[in-house]
Motif scaffolding. Sequence first.
Motif, PDB file in Angstrom:
ATOM      1  N   LYS A   1      -8.539   9.545   7.863  1.00 44.23           N
ATOM      2  CA  LYS A   1      -7.169  10.068   7.871  1.00 44.23           C
ATOM      3  C   LYS A   1      -6.840  10.907   6.638  1.00 44.23           C
ATOM      4  CE  LYS A   1      -6.674   7.628  11.605  1.00 44.23           C
ATOM      5  NZ  LYS A   1      -6.699   8.300  12.934  1.00 44.23           N
ATOM      6  N   TYR A   2      -7.624  10.767   5.590  1.00 37.04           N
ATOM      7  CA  TYR A   2      -7.404  11.500   4.348  1.00 37.04           C
ATOM      8  C   TYR A   2      -7.478  13.004   4.603  1.00 37.04           C
ATOM      9  CZ  TYR A   2      -8.449  13.007  -0.492  1.00 37.04           C
ATOM     10  OH  TYR A   2      -8.462  13.628  -1.712  1.00 37.04           O
TER      11      TYR A   2
ATOM     12  N   CYS B   1       0.958   5.593   0.781  1.00 39.49           N
ATOM     13  CA  CYS B   1       0.385   6.856   1.226  1.00 39.49           C
ATOM     14  C   CYS B   1       1.312   7.982   0.785  1.00 39.49           C
ATOM     15  CB  CYS B   1       0.247   6.891   2.748  1.00 39.49           C
ATOM     16  SG  CYS B   1      -0.848   5.621   3.427  1.00 39.49           S
TER      17      CYS B   1
ATOM     18  N   ALA C   1      -3.751   8.142  -1.205  1.00 35.37           N
ATOM     19  CA  ALA C   1      -3.358   6.810  -0.730  1.00 35.37           C
ATOM     20  C   ALA C   1      -4.123   5.743  -1.480  1.00 35.37           C
ATOM     21  CB  ALA C   1      -3.615   6.664   0.770  1.00 35.37           C
TER      22      ALA C   1
ATOM     23  N   LEU D   1      -9.205   4.870   6.022  1.00 39.24           N
ATOM     24  CA  LEU D   1      -8.632   5.889   5.150  1.00 39.24           C
ATOM     25  C   LEU D   1      -9.477   7.158   5.142  1.00 39.24           C
ATOM     26  CD1 LEU D   1      -6.556   6.831   3.098  1.00 39.24           C
ATOM     27  CD2 LEU D   1      -7.823   5.580   1.330  1.00 39.24           C
TER      28      LEU D   1
ATOM     29  N   LEU E   1      -1.815  13.988   4.526  1.00 38.59           N
ATOM     30  CA  LEU E   1      -2.090  12.835   3.670  1.00 38.59           C
ATOM     31  C   LEU E   1      -2.941  13.290   2.480  1.00 38.59           C
ATOM     32  CD1 LEU E   1      -1.913   9.761   3.192  1.00 38.59           C
ATOM     33  CD2 LEU E   1      -4.002   9.532   4.568  1.00 38.59           C
TER      34      LEU E   1
ATOM     35  N   ASP F   1       0.856  -1.176   0.000  1.00 36.05           N
ATOM     36  CA  ASP F   1       0.000   0.000   0.000  1.00 36.05           C
ATOM     37  C   ASP F   1       0.896   1.230   0.000  1.00 36.05           C
ATOM     38  OD1 ASP F   1      -2.656  -1.054   0.031  1.00 36.05           O
ATOM     39  OD2 ASP F   1      -2.373  -1.644   2.114  1.00 36.05           O
TER      40      ASP F   1
ATOM     41  N   LEU G   1      -4.905   2.163  -0.114  1.00 34.08           N
ATOM     42  CA  LEU G   1      -4.777   1.436   1.152  1.00 34.08           C
ATOM     43  C   LEU G   1      -5.771   0.281   1.150  1.00 34.08           C
ATOM     44  CD1 LEU G   1      -3.426   1.522   4.061  1.00 34.08           C
ATOM     45  CD2 LEU G   1      -5.575   2.573   4.771  1.00 34.08           C
TER      46      LEU G   1
END
Length: 257
Positions: A142-143, A113, A129, A139, A126, A111, A131
């Motif tokens: 956290k994006y 990021c 990604a 994700l 971020l 994966d 993932l």
Amino acid sequence: MTAILQTTIPYDPLNARKLPGVQPLAPEDWIQRDEAYSEQIAERERLLADRRDQVLKMLSSALPAATELLEMVLAAGETVEDGAVIRQDGRRVALDWQDPLGSLGRIAQQDFCILEKPTGSPEHILTGAVLCFPASWTLAEKYMQPLTAIHVPVDSYDAGIAARVQRLFDGVQPGRPLWRFNALWYEDPTLFQPRSQSAPRQHSGPDQALYLRSERQAILRLPRTRAVVFSIHTRVLARADVMRQWGQPASAGADLV
């Protein structure tokens, strides 16, 4: 679904290191394949087809970095013919340069990021990604978040560790990647295991777990766009295979998740 497992691991996952626990990595070793390549790639293709919105996100501004990342992965040993990659499993995968993270998700076992530091920002963000194999994080949460928010709710990721990790991301240089690993005991070997940061976590000892899940994480700087890439190579092993290779656990990750 049948579990996708490795039977060996090329480092001692029971020898825990304090955060951030990084060490130098030979540039030619940042992309790896192991005995689970074909099965993991098939699972990645399934997830990209069925759950793309959950496993791939990218800001349009991250396209140059994602394109450069795809170029680097191809240069790391992939066979390219007439605009397509001939994968190790013999499958031909057409490259889509308008969807570089989607292409990466179909040809690499890792994966990826992408983290970029906007002008004036104290932290990397971020921005993109792919993932497919999240280990108890999501994700979507956290994006577009900075490093400190990405690591919520990791208890050991305090202000001191956060500052050290940010200095690491600021300082990593092209051609000089770094790596670290984690290791956690799981009851469930499923590779796609998203979990909200607000969801409760169990805290049980490794003696109750059937599987060890370990991520080999690499950190590298893209020379052209200067973005930082965080790659994740996931291995899941049956407890018996871990014990056979590395002996009894002394300081392995203690969480059962």
